[in-house]
Design an enzyme around this catalytic site. Structure first.
Site, PDB file in Angstrom:
ATOM      1  N   GLY A  92       6.736  -1.289  -1.845  1.00 11.87           N
ATOM      2  CA  GLY A  92       5.701  -2.240  -2.226  1.00 11.87           C
ATOM      3  C   GLY A  92       4.712  -1.651  -3.218  1.00 11.87           C
ATOM      4  CE1 TYR A  99      13.377  -5.390  20.094  1.00  9.96           C
ATOM      5  CE2 TYR A  99      13.336  -3.110  20.876  1.00  9.96           C
ATOM      6  CZ  TYR A  99      13.048  -4.057  19.896  1.00  9.96           C
ATOM      7  OH  TYR A  99      12.439  -3.662  18.736  1.00  9.96           O
ATOM      8  CG  ASN A 157       8.061  -4.509   0.179  1.00  4.65           C
ATOM      9  OD1 ASN A 157       9.136  -3.940   0.091  1.00  4.65           O
ATOM     10  ND2 ASN A 157       6.945  -3.855   0.510  1.00  4.65           N
ATOM     11  CB  SER A 196      -0.953   0.008   1.203  1.00  4.65           C
ATOM     12  OG  SER A 196      -0.221   0.009   2.418  1.00  4.65           O
ATOM     13  CB  SER A 197       2.910   3.057   1.612  1.00  2.00           C
ATOM     14  OG  SER A 197       3.466   2.236   2.624  1.00  2.00           O
ATOM     15  N   GLY A 198       5.258   3.012  -0.254  1.00  2.00           N
ATOM     16  CA  GLY A 198       6.692   2.824  -0.398  1.00  2.00           C
ATOM     17  C   GLY A 198       7.095   1.893  -1.523  1.00  2.00           C
ATOM     18  CB  THR A 241       6.402  -7.760  11.268  1.00  2.00           C
ATOM     19  OG1 THR A 241       5.513  -7.507  12.362  1.00  2.00           O
ATOM     20  CG2 THR A 241       5.872  -7.112  10.005  1.00  2.00           C
ATOM     21  CG  ASP A 280      -1.171  -7.797  11.116  1.00  2.00           C
ATOM     22  OD1 ASP A 280       0.074  -7.704  11.032  1.00  2.00           O
ATOM     23  OD2 ASP A 280      -1.809  -7.436  12.123  1.00  2.00           O
ATOM     24  CG  LEU A 281       3.726 -10.178   6.488  1.00  2.00           C
ATOM     25  CD1 LEU A 281       3.738 -11.687   6.308  1.00  2.00           C
ATOM     26  CD2 LEU A 281       2.644  -9.557   5.638  1.00  2.00           C
TER      27      LEU A 281
END
Length: 259
Positions: free
Chosen positions: A42, A192, A115, A38-40, A136, A88-89
């Protein structure tokens, strides 16, 4: 800058566009899935594949944004064949539903471009209680690829066209934790690191592509798997990195940033 616009053996440079690279290619009859479409990167990948005649299925987390991207492509390319499906990955249930729906549709699958991704997020857990970047960027795509693999193999055999699996990694795999992928500390908030976790997920992408390609070759399956570094392109992937802005693309190649 001359360093980035200098052409390599392929005849293209870091500043070459997708339209330039695919000029003269006819993708009519091929079907592709592009995640994070949907953006970028991709969205641009989807647009150019559609421009070349490929039927593209956009895997998008935000269906409203996916519909907007689809409409923009069709407005520019009236003959484009583009569909949007929710994906939704970070949710393994969403990945399973997407794959099940696609496989049940009876569509062929020639190209899978993994992607979608998130980068350098604060520590968060996915719906499945897995560190968000690893879930993700790697696990979701790992599961998606496995669930679609039989369809890809079948398509390649029937069409006599070699299938392509492309896993978008990053040169940031070098920023992974010193020991590589910390399988025993994936969810350990106390150690983290935003970039360490991102690098870890991108390293996993590369290892996935290499091992998958080895297995496909051993099986004699006409499908190849590749990973790549897409270059530094300022998209909303950098939304958690306020130090970066759209001026970077312009400085490198004299073009406007994507969004």
């Amino acid at each position: 800058m001359w360093l980035f616009s200098r052409k390599g053996p392929s005849g293209f440079s870091a500043c070459s566009t997708a339209e330039e690279v695919t000029k003269g290619i006819d993708g009519t009859g091929l079907t592709a899935i592009v995640t994070g479409a949907s953006s970028g990167i991709g969205a641009e990948t989807t647009r150019v594949l559609a421009l070349r005649g490929v039927h593209v299925v956009m895997g998008v987390r935000n269906m409203a944004a996916g519909r907007d991207a689809k409409e923009a492509i069709i407005k520019e390319i009236p003959t484009a064949k583009v569909d949007a499906m929710e994906l939704d990955l970070s949710s393994m249930a969403s990945v399973r539903k997407f794959a099940s729906d696609f496989n049940s549709s009876g569509r062929p699958l020639n190209i899978l471009i993994n992607n979608a991704g998130v980068m350098a997020t604060p520590f968060m857990l996915s719906q499945d209680k897995i560190e968000l970047q690893f879930a993700t960027n790697h696990l979701g795509h790992f599961l998606l690829t496995n669930l679609l693999l039989d369809t890809m193999k079948s398509t390649a055999h029937k069409s006599k066209n070699e299938g392509r699996i492309v896993i978008v990694s990053s040169a940031a795999h070098r920023f992974a934790y010193p020991e590589g992928v910390r399988f025993d500390k994936i969810n350990d908030k106390s150690v983290y690191s935003r970039m360490g976790a991102y690098g870890q997920s991108k390293l996993a992408n590369i290892l996935h592509a290499k091992e998958l390609n080895r297995h496909l070759k051993e099986e004699g399956v006409p499908v190849t798997a590749n990973s790549l570094h897409p270059g530094t392109i300022v998209t909303n992937l950098f939304r958690h990195q306020s130090i970066l802005n759209g001026s970077s693309n312009h400085m490198l190649c004299g073009t406007e940033s994507s969004s």
